[in-house]
Scaffold this motif. Structure first.
Motif, PDB file in Angstrom:
ATOM      1  N   PHE A 140       8.879  -3.583  -1.154  1.00 39.96           N
ATOM      2  CA  PHE A 140       9.542  -4.640  -0.400  1.00 39.96           C
ATOM      3  C   PHE A 140       9.555  -4.309   1.092  1.00 39.96           C
ATOM      4  O   PHE A 140       9.283  -5.168   1.938  1.00 39.96           O
ATOM      5  CB  PHE A 140      10.974  -4.822  -0.903  1.00 39.96           C
ATOM      6  CG  PHE A 140      11.793  -5.782  -0.087  1.00 39.96           C
ATOM      7  CD1 PHE A 140      11.762  -7.132  -0.359  1.00 39.96           C
ATOM      8  CD2 PHE A 140      12.583  -5.337   0.961  1.00 39.96           C
ATOM      9  CE1 PHE A 140      12.506  -8.034   0.395  1.00 39.96           C
ATOM     10  CE2 PHE A 140      13.337  -6.223   1.722  1.00 39.96           C
ATOM     11  CZ  PHE A 140      13.295  -7.578   1.434  1.00 39.96           C
ATOM     12  N   ALA A 141       9.881  -3.056   1.427  1.00 38.21           N
ATOM     13  CA  ALA A 141       9.991  -2.664   2.829  1.00 38.21           C
ATOM     14  C   ALA A 141       8.637  -2.503   3.507  1.00 38.21           C
ATOM     15  O   ALA A 141       8.526  -2.694   4.722  1.00 38.21           O
ATOM     16  CB  ALA A 141      10.786  -1.358   2.939  1.00 38.21           C
ATOM     17  N   GLU A 142       7.577  -2.172   2.748  1.00 35.43           N
ATOM     18  CA  GLU A 142       6.300  -1.783   3.347  1.00 35.43           C
ATOM     19  C   GLU A 142       5.194  -2.821   3.185  1.00 35.43           C
ATOM     20  O   GLU A 142       4.150  -2.703   3.830  1.00 35.43           O
ATOM     21  CB  GLU A 142       5.851  -0.445   2.755  1.00 35.43           C
ATOM     22  CG  GLU A 142       6.801   0.704   3.098  1.00 35.43           C
ATOM     23  CD  GLU A 142       6.420   2.008   2.435  1.00 35.43           C
ATOM     24  OE1 GLU A 142       5.307   2.084   1.861  1.00 35.43           O
ATOM     25  OE2 GLU A 142       7.222   2.962   2.472  1.00 35.43           O
ATOM     26  N   ILE A 143       5.378  -3.824   2.339  1.00 35.12           N
ATOM     27  CA  ILE A 143       4.373  -4.885   2.256  1.00 35.12           C
ATOM     28  C   ILE A 143       4.317  -5.642   3.576  1.00 35.12           C
ATOM     29  O   ILE A 143       3.257  -6.032   4.064  1.00 35.12           O
ATOM     30  CB  ILE A 143       4.666  -5.830   1.070  1.00 35.12           C
ATOM     31  CG1 ILE A 143       4.220  -5.163  -0.237  1.00 35.12           C
ATOM     32  CG2 ILE A 143       3.968  -7.168   1.241  1.00 35.12           C
ATOM     33  CD1 ILE A 143       4.470  -5.979  -1.476  1.00 35.12           C
ATOM     34  N   SER A 144       5.500  -5.837   4.195  1.00 34.31           N
ATOM     35  CA  SER A 144       5.554  -6.451   5.519  1.00 34.31           C
ATOM     36  C   SER A 144       6.819  -5.990   6.226  1.00 34.31           C
ATOM     37  O   SER A 144       7.870  -5.865   5.587  1.00 34.31           O
ATOM     38  CB  SER A 144       5.543  -7.980   5.409  1.00 34.31           C
ATOM     39  OG  SER A 144       5.713  -8.578   6.684  1.00 34.31           O
ATOM     40  N   THR A 145       6.698  -5.737   7.533  1.00 33.48           N
ATOM     41  CA  THR A 145       7.879  -5.361   8.312  1.00 33.48           C
ATOM     42  C   THR A 145       8.473  -6.546   9.060  1.00 33.48           C
ATOM     43  O   THR A 145       9.492  -6.400   9.736  1.00 33.48           O
ATOM     44  CB  THR A 145       7.511  -4.253   9.333  1.00 33.48           C
ATOM     45  OG1 THR A 145       6.437  -4.721  10.159  1.00 33.48           O
ATOM     46  CG2 THR A 145       7.094  -2.978   8.624  1.00 33.48           C
ATOM     47  N   ASP A 146       7.851  -7.702   8.944  1.00 29.07           N
ATOM     48  CA  ASP A 146       8.357  -8.910   9.587  1.00 29.07           C
ATOM     49  C   ASP A 146       9.537  -9.454   8.778  1.00 29.07           C
ATOM     50  O   ASP A 146       9.427  -9.655   7.564  1.00 29.07           O
ATOM     51  CB  ASP A 146       7.245  -9.960   9.674  1.00 29.07           C
ATOM     52  CG  ASP A 146       7.727 -11.229  10.359  1.00 29.07           C
ATOM     53  OD1 ASP A 146       7.737 -11.256  11.592  1.00 29.07           O
ATOM     54  OD2 ASP A 146       8.105 -12.167   9.639  1.00 29.07           O
ATOM     55  N   ASN A 147      10.660  -9.710   9.444  1.00 24.68           N
ATOM     56  CA  ASN A 147      11.863 -10.092   8.716  1.00 24.68           C
ATOM     57  C   ASN A 147      11.741 -11.471   8.082  1.00 24.68           C
ATOM     58  O   ASN A 147      12.318 -11.734   7.024  1.00 24.68           O
ATOM     59  CB  ASN A 147      13.087 -10.060   9.639  1.00 24.68           C
ATOM     60  CG  ASN A 147      14.363  -9.820   8.873  1.00 24.68           C
ATOM     61  OD1 ASN A 147      14.482  -8.817   8.168  1.00 24.68           O
ATOM     62  ND2 ASN A 147      15.312 -10.728   8.985  1.00 24.68           N
ATOM     63  N   ALA A 148      11.006 -12.388   8.715  1.00 27.45           N
ATOM     64  CA  ALA A 148      10.797 -13.704   8.112  1.00 27.45           C
ATOM     65  C   ALA A 148      10.019 -13.565   6.798  1.00 27.45           C
ATOM     66  O   ALA A 148      10.326 -14.243   5.807  1.00 27.45           O
ATOM     67  CB  ALA A 148      10.054 -14.612   9.080  1.00 27.45           C
ATOM     68  N   GLU A 149       9.016 -12.686   6.804  1.00 29.57           N
ATOM     69  CA  GLU A 149       8.254 -12.447   5.576  1.00 29.57           C
ATOM     70  C   GLU A 149       9.132 -11.761   4.529  1.00 29.57           C
ATOM     71  O   GLU A 149       9.015 -12.028   3.327  1.00 29.57           O
ATOM     72  CB  GLU A 149       7.019 -11.589   5.870  1.00 29.57           C
ATOM     73  CG  GLU A 149       6.015 -12.229   6.822  1.00 29.57           C
ATOM     74  CD  GLU A 149       5.395 -13.494   6.234  1.00 29.57           C
ATOM     75  OE1 GLU A 149       5.480 -13.700   5.006  1.00 29.57           O
ATOM     76  OE2 GLU A 149       4.831 -14.292   7.017  1.00 29.57           O
ATOM     77  N   ARG A 150      10.011 -10.868   4.980  1.00 31.87           N
ATOM     78  CA  ARG A 150      10.912 -10.212   4.031  1.00 31.87           C
ATOM     79  C   ARG A 150      11.858 -11.212   3.384  1.00 31.87           C
ATOM     80  O   ARG A 150      12.178 -11.098   2.194  1.00 31.87           O
ATOM     81  CB  ARG A 150      11.707  -9.106   4.736  1.00 31.87           C
ATOM     82  CG  ARG A 150      10.895  -7.836   4.978  1.00 31.87           C
ATOM     83  CD  ARG A 150      11.699  -6.796   5.726  1.00 31.87           C
ATOM     84  NE  ARG A 150      10.954  -5.531   5.824  1.00 31.87           N
ATOM     85  CZ  ARG A 150      11.338  -4.492   6.553  1.00 31.87           C
ATOM     86  NH1 ARG A 150      12.470  -4.549   7.243  1.00 31.87           N
ATOM     87  NH2 ARG A 150      10.614  -3.392   6.580  1.00 31.87           N
ATOM     88  N   LEU A 151      12.314 -12.194   4.134  1.00 28.70           N
ATOM     89  CA  LEU A 151      13.160 -13.226   3.555  1.00 28.70           C
ATOM     90  C   LEU A 151      12.392 -14.047   2.511  1.00 28.70           C
ATOM     91  O   LEU A 151      12.945 -14.442   1.483  1.00 28.70           O
ATOM     92  CB  LEU A 151      13.706 -14.144   4.646  1.00 28.70           C
ATOM     93  CG  LEU A 151      14.966 -13.653   5.371  1.00 28.70           C
ATOM     94  CD1 LEU A 151      15.310 -14.587   6.522  1.00 28.70           C
ATOM     95  CD2 LEU A 151      16.136 -13.550   4.401  1.00 28.70           C
ATOM     96  N   LYS A 152      11.111 -14.289   2.780  1.00 26.51           N
ATOM     97  CA  LYS A 152      10.282 -14.970   1.785  1.00 26.51           C
ATOM     98  C   LYS A 152      10.168 -14.126   0.522  1.00 26.51           C
ATOM     99  O   LYS A 152      10.213 -14.650  -0.595  1.00 26.51           O
ATOM    100  CB  LYS A 152       8.879 -15.243   2.353  1.00 26.51           C
ATOM    101  CG  LYS A 152       8.832 -16.324   3.425  1.00 26.51           C
ATOM    102  CD  LYS A 152       7.404 -16.531   3.888  1.00 26.51           C
ATOM    103  CE  LYS A 152       7.331 -17.557   5.025  1.00 26.51           C
ATOM    104  NZ  LYS A 152       5.938 -17.718   5.520  1.00 26.51           N
TER     105      LYS A 152
END
Length: 470
Positions: A140-152
């Motif tokens: 979860f943390a390393e697939i993307s560091t962009d917070n918008a993507e993390r919310l997705k």
């Protein structure tokens, strides 16, 4: 580089599949294991407390050890986050099935046999739960560091977990509230197989940004960097632990897990006692128990825009205030009728579980800040999540130990033998109701104070971190 938007979507889908498989077995395990060992196997309280104590110790110790192993070693099963999931998935599925097959006749088996069964089941389950869970958090943390993507990813993961949490309803329906234990056992095997396949799919497809970068570098003739750490395990733990944001989070998270363990393990037990079987049909009761596992996911799926707008810090704080208010108000009002009890239990469960689904966001931000602060060449995401678990996991054992001790003091251990008088049954029901109301009130108050220590308020966008200075 291969980290295109299309690739990101496929990696996010793989992570959602992992959460679906994880939800299938974790929801059912936490919902049923205490009810099965208390109500079906009739385990003695002494052995129950011994098992929970050993489970608590192992639960706390294995997280940082597995975390350091995943961050620092290059074995085939630890090289990447996804390979950790890939190779551990079959063992995780097996660990789910073990508790549902008693070691001998439950009516004649010696107490120590059932006790050893519970100890083995809990420790094996937690070993695999920790190993796969740490890898999932790091993905979860390393697939993307962009917070918008993390919310997705939060939303997608909750969709997966929502589907997975239907296992509670399926098992309730297929086993007729555990009346048909053979059907329960058969259904649990099917659920374990489906869960394993979903996790294996994730293990094959959930590549992190760093893994993609390493593959890109190798194609260009650069040697692949092996994982290593410049600090020892003790030093890494100190660096992570003595951090105000981390401390504020883990104290709050400890009591969240304490509350969740209470709800997960005793939801059906308290519901069966406080909600009359004559007033509520078995089908409605099955839907009610299934809704407790599924509604929090729906709330997160449709509420992600609220988190994006206001930030997770304020959403979590709002939930704490709601727990305090609802617990106190319902305690003052008292048990009006069966439907009000069901509504309160669902509201409390939804608030607690849905907010917990957001906890990867602040912990990922803590991990991001840690990597910047110490200029780490390799992120220690597993260590951040593992150190969090070192503090938080004991709550999973302490909560049922405390509650079983309280309930047995008022005769719960004699309830199944039908030896309680009507006055004693009424007293036991009153104690259960008080626990149901006072838990959210007391825990919410403690969490409100602890969460004030957290200074990231809030990373709404990938380039916008607001820090509150003390």
């Amino acid at each position: 580089m291969s980290g295109s938007n299309k690739s990101l979507q496929s990696r996010m889908l793989a992570l959602a599949a992992l959460n679906m498989g994880f939800g299938l077995i974790s929801s059912a395990f936490s919902f049923y294991y205490i009810k099965v060992f208390l109500g079906v196997y009739h385990i003695e309280e002494k052995w129950f407390q011994i098992a929970q104590t050993l489970f608590m110790v192992w639960n706390a110790v294995n997280d940082p050890l597995f975390a350091y192993c995943q961050d620092s070693t290059n074995f085939k099963c630890t090289r990447t986050r996804r390979e950790s999931v890939l190779y551990a998935a079959p063992l995780f599925a097996i660990s789910f099935v073990i508790p549902w097959f008693p070691w001998g006749d439950t009516n004649t088996a010696q107490a120590w046999v059932t006790g050893i069964h519970l100890i083995t089941a809990l420790c094996f389950w937690d070993t695999m739960y920790t190993y796969v869970g740490l890898a999932a958090c790091c993905l979860f943390a390393e697939i993307s560091t962009d917070n918008a993507e993390r919310l997705k990813m939060v939303r997608n993961n909750q969709i997966g977990f929502f589907i997975g949490s239907s296992s509670v309803f399926i098992l309730q329906y297929m086993s007729n509230q555990l009346e048909n234990f053979g059907a329960f056992q058969t259904t649990s095997i099917v659920i374990a197989i489906v869960s394993c396949l979903l996790m294996r799919y994730c293990g094959l497809n959930a590549h992190t940004e760093k893994e993609l970068q390493d593959d890109h570098d190798m194609l260009n003739g650069k040697p692949k960097q092996l994982k290593s750490q410049q600090y020892s395990y003790i030093t890494l733990t100190k660096q992570i632990f003595f951090n105000r944001d981390f401390l504020g989070f883990v104290i709050m998270n400890f009591f969240q897990e304490f509350h969740r363990a209470f709800l997960s393990n005793f939801f059906a037990i308290i519901g069966d006692q406080l909600i009359s079987k004559e007033a509520i049909t078995p089908f409605v009761r099955s839907v009610f128990y299934g809704a407790k596992s599924m509604l929090p996911n729906v709330l997160v799926i449709f509420g992600s825009s609220v988190v994006h707008k206001y930030g997770y810090f304020y959403v979590i704080r709002c939930a704490q205030v709601m727990k305090i208010m609802f617990g106190l108000i319902y305690f003052i009002i008292g048990p009006i009728n069966h439907w009000f009890i069901m509504i309160f239990m669902l509201v409390d469960g939804c608030i607690t579980d849905s907010v917990f689904s957001l906890f990867n966001l602040p912990l990922s931000d803590v991990a991001d800040k840690d990597s910047v602060r110490y200029s780490r060449s390799n992120p220690v995401t597993s260590m951040v999540f593992g150190t969090n678990a070192l503090v938080v996991k004991p709550a999973i054992s302490l909560s049922p130990m405390l509650i079983v001790s309280i309930l047995n003091r008022y005769g719960y251990d004699r309830l199944k033998d039908d030896t309680l008088s009507s006055d004693e049954v009424t007293t036991l029901s009153g104690v259960m109701f008080n626990l149901l109301c006072l838990f959210p009130f007391i825990i919410g108050s403690i969490q409100y104070c602890a969460w004030s220590l957290y200074t990231i308020r809030d990373k709404k966008h990938s380039d916008n971190i607001v820090i509150v200075e003390s």
